[in-house]
Design an enzyme around this catalytic site. Structure first.
Site, PDB file in Angstrom:
ATOM      1  N   SER A  83    -102.178  17.597 -30.589  1.00 56.59           N
ATOM      2  CA  SER A  83    -101.202  18.662 -30.748  1.00 56.59           C
ATOM      3  C   SER A  83    -100.478  18.510 -32.096  1.00 56.59           C
ATOM      4  CB  SER A  83    -100.245  18.659 -29.546  1.00 56.59           C
ATOM      5  OG  SER A  83     -99.496  19.841 -29.483  1.00 56.59           O
ATOM      6  N   ASP A 209    -106.732  25.541 -22.316  1.00 53.78           N
ATOM      7  CA  ASP A 209    -105.483  25.304 -23.039  1.00 53.78           C
ATOM      8  C   ASP A 209    -104.747  26.615 -23.287  1.00 53.78           C
ATOM      9  OD1 ASP A 209    -103.465  24.473 -24.803  1.00 53.78           O
ATOM     10  OD2 ASP A 209    -104.771  23.082 -25.866  1.00 53.78           O
ATOM     11  N   HIS A 237    -104.072  21.529 -22.200  1.00 57.27           N
ATOM     12  CA  HIS A 237    -103.590  20.990 -23.464  1.00 57.27           C
ATOM     13  C   HIS A 237    -103.564  19.458 -23.490  1.00 57.27           C
ATOM     14  CE1 HIS A 237    -101.618  21.434 -27.317  1.00 57.27           C
ATOM     15  NE2 HIS A 237    -100.646  20.628 -26.949  1.00 57.27           N
TER      16      HIS A 237
END
Length: 259
Positions: A83, A209, A237
């Protein structure tokens, strides 16, 4: 000043630097670390303002972090950025002193906010609303973010429980650094850099995601000379929690890519 915290573990032949996402810390990688101990020596970094680096006054900026890591992690390591951590991993790839051997971008993207030529991201209005909510109640905002990270995953309930158990284990993140991190996510656009990065790279997406669409990672991989895109079929995610074995296998395969 508190020094940047780096947890070292494992005894494999290849160094692996792991960089976490917004509001998290390096301990969040525990399921993945357990699957990698035999193959890698792990360097799990707590980013400034997060985890045991909460009181580190290093700016939460990619170039500043890279400069701080030059004497702390080996050259020629494999780097994984999850991320927001992907922005730091991409910066490391431009740093001749760090010289990563390969990059893994897990549920990450060179641009987190939509643009006219980048539809695969969060709408600016939604991102702004998230930033306003952080100002009003950061704990509730972090809790909402945890739920978004697992939304759609086939193991969503178990993964959310794991995230909730871990998120504050190393203390609460600095709210000012959370705002700094959101600003980084809102304004960063590293697409132009990708064509200059010639090292092997894997953009590994969770097909389910809801924060970073797989299409964004496919588009990012297409901009890099030696990158490929792959998906975790049932992951959202935070796929490294419930799908650690698959992520570990992908990292081992990436390690074997020609330099």
């Amino acid at each position: 000043m508190t020094e940047l915290f780096i947890e070292t573990s494992g005894h494999g032949p290849t160094p692996l630097v792991l960089l976490h996402g917004w509001a998290m810390h390096g301990g969040i990688f525990a399921p993945l670390a357990a699957a990698l101990m035999q193959d890698f020596t792990l360097y799990r970094v707590d980013l400034p303002g997060h985890g045991y680096s909460r009181d580190c006054d290093l700016p939460l900026r990619p170039n500043a972090l890279c400069a701080a890591l030059r004497a702390r992690v080996p050259r020629d390591a494999l780097w994984l950025g999850w991320s927001m951590g992907g922005l730091f991993a991409l910066a490391a790839a431009r740093d001749a002193a760090l010289a990563p051997r390969a990059l893994a971008l897990l549920s990450s993207t060179p641009r987190f906010v939509q643009a006219r030529d980048w539809p695969h991201a969060m709408p600016p209005t939604q991102f702004a609303a998230f930033a306003q909510a952080l100002q009003a109640d950061y704990r509730a905002t972090v809790e909402r973010f945890l739920a978004l990270e697992v939304l759609g995953d086939v193991q969503a309930r178990a993964d959310l429980r794991a995230l909730r158990q871990e998120v504050f284990v190393r203390g609460e993140p600095d709210p000012a650094r959370l705002r700094e991190g959101l600003a980084l996510l809102q304004h960063s656009d590293l697409r132009a850099d990708l064509s200059t990065l010639g090292l092997p790279a894997l953009w590994l997406a969770g097909r389910r995601d809801r924060l970073v669409p797989s299409a964004a990672q496919r588009a990012a991989a297409a901009l890099m000379p030696r990158a490929r895109h792959a998906e975790l079929e049932h992951a959202a995610h935070a796929g490294f929690i419930g799908h650690a074995a698959q992520v570990a296998a992908a990292l081992i395969a990436l390690r074997e890519a020609p330099p």
